[in-house]
Design an enzyme around this catalytic site. Structure first.
Site, PDB file in Angstrom:
ATOM      1  N   LYS A  68     -26.978 -19.093  36.259  1.00  0.00           N
ATOM      2  CA  LYS A  68     -27.096 -19.373  34.825  1.00  0.00           C
ATOM      3  C   LYS A  68     -25.723 -19.494  34.196  1.00  0.00           C
ATOM      4  O   LYS A  68     -25.462 -20.381  33.391  1.00  0.00           O
ATOM      5  CB  LYS A  68     -27.868 -18.216  34.172  1.00  0.00           C
ATOM      6  CG  LYS A  68     -28.389 -18.524  32.779  1.00  0.00           C
ATOM      7  CD  LYS A  68     -29.620 -19.373  32.860  1.00  0.00           C
ATOM      8  CE  LYS A  68     -30.147 -19.801  31.517  1.00  0.00           C
ATOM      9  NZ  LYS A  68     -31.277 -20.720  31.677  1.00  0.00           N
ATOM     10  N   ASP A 103     -31.642 -27.356  34.156  1.00  0.00           N
ATOM     11  CA  ASP A 103     -31.574 -26.276  33.168  1.00  0.00           C
ATOM     12  C   ASP A 103     -31.817 -26.818  31.756  1.00  0.00           C
ATOM     13  O   ASP A 103     -30.929 -27.398  31.132  1.00  0.00           O
ATOM     14  CB  ASP A 103     -30.204 -25.572  33.262  1.00  0.00           C
ATOM     15  CG  ASP A 103     -30.274 -24.118  32.815  1.00  0.00           C
ATOM     16  OD1 ASP A 103     -31.392 -23.639  32.539  1.00  0.00           O
ATOM     17  OD2 ASP A 103     -29.229 -23.458  32.753  1.00  0.00           O
ATOM     18  N   LYS A 139     -35.865 -14.398  21.898  1.00  0.00           N
ATOM     19  CA  LYS A 139     -34.487 -14.375  22.391  1.00  0.00           C
ATOM     20  C   LYS A 139     -33.510 -14.318  21.222  1.00  0.00           C
ATOM     21  O   LYS A 139     -33.701 -14.964  20.211  1.00  0.00           O
ATOM     22  CB  LYS A 139     -34.242 -15.645  23.197  1.00  0.00           C
ATOM     23  CG  LYS A 139     -32.924 -15.674  23.922  1.00  0.00           C
ATOM     24  CD  LYS A 139     -32.822 -16.958  24.727  1.00  0.00           C
ATOM     25  CE  LYS A 139     -31.631 -16.967  25.652  1.00  0.00           C
ATOM     26  NZ  LYS A 139     -31.680 -18.158  26.510  1.00  0.00           N
ATOM     27  N   LYS A 180     -28.730 -28.518  30.320  1.00  0.00           N
ATOM     28  CA  LYS A 180     -27.440 -27.839  30.171  1.00  0.00           C
ATOM     29  C   LYS A 180     -26.420 -28.380  31.148  1.00  0.00           C
ATOM     30  O   LYS A 180     -25.243 -28.446  30.849  1.00  0.00           O
ATOM     31  CB  LYS A 180     -27.605 -26.346  30.467  1.00  0.00           C
ATOM     32  CG  LYS A 180     -28.223 -25.539  29.371  1.00  0.00           C
ATOM     33  CD  LYS A 180     -28.015 -24.055  29.672  1.00  0.00           C
ATOM     34  CE  LYS A 180     -28.922 -23.207  28.829  1.00  0.00           C
ATOM     35  NZ  LYS A 180     -30.299 -23.148  29.314  1.00  0.00           N
TER      36      LYS A 180
END
Lengths: 491, 491, 491, 491
Positions: A340, A291, A382, A448
């Site tokens: 996520k 990620d 975003k 991440k």
């Protein structure tokens, strides 16, 4: 390869071991760091080539290769690699002392671009290819992405229109049902056949382009968590033999590693099971994930360093996101979002565990919520809205609210380039005659939810991740690492 | 002092020198770090004792000393030192390897509270006193500040009502005209006499309280920039003799250093001229400053590390603040605000200068605006609104907007405690048999515009400031410093 | 009642009918508006008395009745009715022309407090009682709520400790499972018996307190949507007879209306079915709802007026909320949140439908997301973060981001008072000799999802809701309504 | 003109007079509203033609005239008039009652586009011209503005390159010194000669283009306040005769009115002195101003309606702005900013004065700060950051923070079009046989600091300004105005 030589440097690692009685034992260990200086011709195969990330990386590399400029509302823009650690960051390599005109001693820091530390693949030299479950050519896919300026896309039309993704591995059970429309370009067959087909694709790509190294990068849709924990290679092989419906990311991972390609996972799902690591090890290849840490979570791990590192306990974090690209669409269903969410919420754990004054045993809980919503109108732009609430002196409260707007793919693309550049580089480095890996933990800065060779030991702190990567690169390059104590300078 | 012993540790400093030909020369220099373990009885004299910072520090220390709890709208609150680096932060001192139940090797980081690294003054042991140009007793001054909860103040009434500030040195030419009403409690006399009076105050305070060390901390109003650059002690003495109207902060500085007290400047004005440093040197005393780095600027230097350190060039920063305490009122006039502005705008200079890819020669300019407005209604609850605009990949834009609400004094107070605790500690440390100072540059972490012993070399990066301080403390404490390369761990 | 007289005013209503051929027909209709001037002794029974809203209304009324002041961190505070339309808003009742000293004609607007327009119950005169599923007395419930300052609560301790809620009707199927712990004080019995018990409670309350009017107000947890559409009274009676597990809010509604009490629904669930309206009609009583419009949605309907009313089409709204009170906790489960979401998302429908230039037929869709998250740390201090994205001239974009912090209950309480005051007032008004109702549509201003006597016709625009209420009150009070054309003034 | 007929409607105005004894007197006054239906050929001469507003209006009108579409990063965009009240807003003109298929009576609101109410100039029919102190042609000026997409500008190149502004009147004493570089295209002469030259320009423009009506619109730089209060025409004529250095805006105003053109002032400076009004009156012409209300102030007057209209007293407003266009650059000097500040801070006065419960006599003060900063990097993309702090129930606090991003010129341009369209329309309307004006107060909706024919009576409330304009237009068009009481509908 142009060169078969090696760069050898010796580095004296320094750390402290704390024994049972809390006594420190200062350790210094000498290492030999050997970097093959022959930069190979390298291919980059992206899974999700026609998506926003895939098209942005492709166009960005072409724009830089051709040194393009284009007109925007704000004036003329030109190609750059901003946001890339390898291409745009400098590191302090040392200090210089001299004298000023009056004869007074002066000192200054000396910085060097990361890209100049060691021989690395130039992004422009990557040969780009890959797969997509949608058949659209790269020109139209780039228009569909709505990320880049028309003035840039038009200049690339001729190059892009010829690029077409290979058909992708597709299993609707692992992604959102809203992706079904898009899946018009897919491979058919048993699990074993699918792996075989991907291997053929890699082989062909390698041969056709005369490549010495291939990197396979998953930048496609987030898949849902895979419920099984495939704990060893034997089990994985058995599942393949039985034609178990493996998640597509695992299919690609197996194929890539069997082909000795480097496999990198940019999405949050748990693709990198122990079995895959075992396979990489067996094949002498490499993998890393998971990620991309590009925006909100990167900021969050910087905020953790900042606040907790200032003695201020964060008590609640509420992280809202919305976006309108296909990633947002895919994440709008609960089972993909769950992957996520898991990837995003644990990123402060090491910071919290590090301070028992602010978070005494049993009080490590913070309210931490992550929300992602699909809002088509905003497209790839975003928006992340965060609120950090912390306790301060005498139980006052500090509230920091942030609103962050950025084209999602413009943040991700340079990080994707970094991961590929460094993964290739690390495949040429040995520490004390042992190759790195199989998990490339030094890439933690870019993920991440970093996977490491030590499942129980993960570093999320942005500052420490960066130190680890920078210091390792400097050590390999023959620079020392700095302790910043400045004692010798009568600071 | 309870103990006259010393803690001696040897530390091997590590850094790299870059010579003219860009070649690195790895340096390792062994130092002897000696810390006197006798923690003295220490007095803290604040200039601006009755202001928001002064009353908050005083009440906070009393609340902690008496382990108080009090009722708030949100439930019961109790005393803490959150926001203090010395009292609430932990540092990694090393790693521990062990085996898990299954016999597998595991490793973990070991953290230790900063306050336990070396013998330091406990904040509760500071004897508090100081000056104010307003005669209000500390109980009423605390109510006036509107920072703390009634439930806490009521418990401290008996202690506070007895505390009265000494009359202050006052010169309206150096602060905002709106402070005139407040100035009802001031010293009269020639410059020389004023210095003498402050010296007497310090002497009395020391004698009455049987103190071994006194710290004098300017936490009063921001003064306007002093136009003269007093470049040596001789010149300063001459100005005093001629009864030149020196800024009050200089009067206190001279008096404190003459009394061998440590002088710390928490406001932005240019109090610490070369002459004052010379005086400190001559007296064997110490000084540090300037301008507490507690909120917006601290965040800004963290953001600089974050963004520029990620290869993302910040192009504009607009920093708005408003607050309604007396600090805001004083800063509402242009000449005092000017000092603050100068202190706040240069904090990213070292970050910008470090990266010639993002900021090539001649293109180092960023749009950087700082605004502070007086808004009485919000009181001490300061609001900082920032916008960071950066360029990203292919000249996209990343915009980060932050809104930060915090009681100004609750952020400042723990930092004030830190500065005093560490300044006292550093006065007991010698490096290779030389005392530190006279400027205590290792306190840079706490200041917006740090003064160092090397005027041309200032570190603003929050991460590096913190490394410097932590690593120095760890070295003195006999812990090594970590290079985070993790090579020995097959990471 | 002190007085049995009536206030009679005649009002000439003015509106335009548009016929099939688009031709306007200007209508003026004379009405007789009769208001009984005898303000009754009125009881207010809240369902959820011990919750945050219930305790805040109770304490607020007591604080105002006793004209209390109390100490806060920010200084002395005193009781007020800020946020109440009835108690704190003024309306323009006309203009006054006069001459200035120089003889020049001047004009000015004349405003009058809403509360002085007509004889209304004073909030301090409400007799307060009600039910709760938790047995805690009102003093401890107020502390639990963490809404009000300790300095205020302490002064009310004696009054509050005596107040205890009646046991509540409880059905876990309709609220979140996390409410189970709280339910220690509940009625038992068949549906019919539960209704009977509530009726007895109302009767006793009326008799004991010698009340002439009772208002029953649901301010308890949001229930999940009731799947049945109880379309007439007969059906409802049948369900009761069959002991169907009706939602508690319906149980209270039936009981209240059978007792000729006014029933008001402050939560979003669909309590007010056609059957309940039929019951109110049959009983000659009144009802209104649903879902207090106090914060984010109120702002949203103001923003709709502002943007769409300026010719700017909103294209996306993302509304994030988090809060840590029991309302937030209850809404953290999907089935209760669903009720809230439905109530919140349709509030711009009338604005969108009104403009076919911005939203042509078939293009009425806007991206509209509402999120509510439970964040215990922030308590009753609700945070709403909204992003409005609109298209502007030449397809530019306007983005408005807002961050709104407010104690949830401090916004709701004055609106609860308003609804009760006006509901009681409207029960004394007749239009052309007909009583108002049974649905009190003129209360639309106070509800997120207003129920009206015309199911197909709902007004959500904040401006228009306010006009409707103000103009109706002014008409009853003998003031005209203003068309603001100012023609007579040579404006 | 195509038609010399008139539309005559009778309207019955309704308002209430309050006499000395507070008694209401309901007034109904019948008016004859006569609108000439002959829409003239109309010219629009902008002062500051080559600036961001001037180029945006010009391109926007051309884009709409040619129904252009262009490619942007976000897909295809096409011309619109979003943000224009005249072109994109609808008003409710009445209700329609019908029956649904089941025979049940239904009702619905009927809306009509504002532009269809009365015969108005179509924006595409304006003949555009004007002045600028910089000689750049309109194509290059549009590129310089950095407001519009390259894909649009390229299509207009041929039209724009031919358009060149007339030389402007220039006096550096009235604008920021940083504008000096730009002033390369200016008129020379005495004040009287300058006026004469501008009159010639208007005459030529009228003749060349066969215009029946000319509107002169100041959309150039904000000037500093003019210190003299020119209280009558005689005085003004004297100043002209004496060659006093009048602000350029006054020079244009005098010239325009002498030429019977309509003069509109879109900037904040005090151009519209009593003398200018007298001149307009004498000439039978019209004027209106000042300062386009497009963004932050418009929102603020909506927020005033919202909060104060809900009984919530705003206690502080802090309004920060930054932008990087030439307007921002000009405002970066204190004397021009002062004009802007004055224009912006008084906009809530009428709202505050209307409510003596929230703002008792002597307590009308709110903390209100307006800041504008020049930040070149953001260009025309203006960012407004506001914080509204209000008191709520029991002295709680409500904080609303907003962040608003919008291309400044894209908000202003449609408002500029509106002002011109309505000003021309109003010049064809008479009320009771008297022409409107000379000040067109009905345009208050579009101005931050509206000038009216009654200096002591100004309406800033956005809701009321809109009511006034809409109701007036509806009345002229033969529609009634609605009182929204809905009594006839058993609502």
């Amino acid at each position: 390869m142009k060169d078969t030589g090696s760069l050898i440097n010796h580095y004296c690692e320094r750390f402290t071991l704390i024994d049972e009685k809390e006594a420190p034992k200062l350790m210094t260990i000498e290492h030999e760091l050997k970097t093959s200086t022959a930069v190979p011709k390298c291919g980059l195969m992206m899974i999700g080539l026609g998506g926003n990330n895939g098209t942005t990386v492709t166009c960005g590399i072409l724009a830089n290769k051709n040194k393009l400029s284009w007109l925007t509302r704000r004036g003329e823009a030109s190609a750059n690699y901003f946001g890339s650690f390898s291409q745009s960051v400098t590191v302090k390599v040392g200090m210089r002392q001299s004298k000023d005109p009056s004869g007074k001693k002066t000192m200054e820091d000396i910085y060097k671009p990361v890209k100049d530390l060691l021989p690395m693949v130039k992004p422009e030299d990557f040969v780009i290819g890959g797969w997509d479950i949608n058949s659209m050519d790269m020109y139209n896919a780039t228009l569909r992405a709505k990320v880049l300026e028309p003035g840039l896309i038009q200049q690339l039309e001729k190059d892009l229109i010829k690029m077409k993704p290979l058909p992708g591995v597709y299993n609707l059970a692992y992604i959102a049902s809203n992706q079904e429309d898009r899946a018009n370009h897919i491979k058919e067959g048993t699990t074993s056949q699918l792996i075989q087909q991907v291997q053929e694709d890699i082989k062909n790509f390698r041969t056709t382009n005369k490549l010495e190294r291939v990197v396979v990068l998953w930048t496609a849709n987030t898949e849902r968590y895979y419920e099984k924990d495939i704990s060893n290679l034997e089990e994985l092989e058995k599942l393949i033999k039985e034609n178990a419906p493996l998640p597509p990311s695992v299919v690609y991972g197996v194929a890539a590693l069997r082909e000795k390609a480097i496999f990198l996972n940019g999405s949050p799902q748990n693709t990198i099971h122990p079995a895959l690591i075992e396979l990489a090890h067996k094949q002498g290849s490499y993998l890393a994930g998971s990620d991309f840490k590009s925006g909100q979570t990167k900021y969050k791990t910087a905020m953790g360093d900042y606040l907790i590192g200032s003695g201020i306990p964060i008590r609640s974090i509420v992280s809202y996101n919305h976006l309108g690209n296909n990633d947002g669409k895919n994440l709008s269903e609960p089972h993909t979002f769950r992957s996520k969410e898991l990837s995003k919420v644990s990123c402060l754990e090491d910071a919290i565990m590090s301070n028992k004054i602010l978070y005494p045993k049993g009080q490590e809980h913070i309210d931490h919520t992550v929300v992602i919503k699909y809002c088509p109108f905003v497209g790839d732009s975003k928006r992340a809205m965060d609120e950090y609430t912390s306790e301060i002196f005498l139980q006052g409260t500090n509230t920091i609210v942030s609103y962050n707007v950025c084209e999602d793919s413009l943040l991700a693309a340079p990080i994707m380039i970094d991961i590929c550049v460094f993964a290739e580089l690390f495949s040429r480095i040995s520490i004390d005659s042992k190759p790195m890996g199989p998990v490339l933990s030094y890439l933690s800065f870019f993920f991440k939810a970093p996977v490491t060779n030590h499942p129980e030991y993960v570093i999320n702190s942005l500052g420490r991740q960066k130190d680890m990567l920078s210091n390792f690169l400097k050590a390999c390059a023959g620079y020392g690492t700095e302790d910043n104590t400045m004692m010798a300078f009568d600071f």
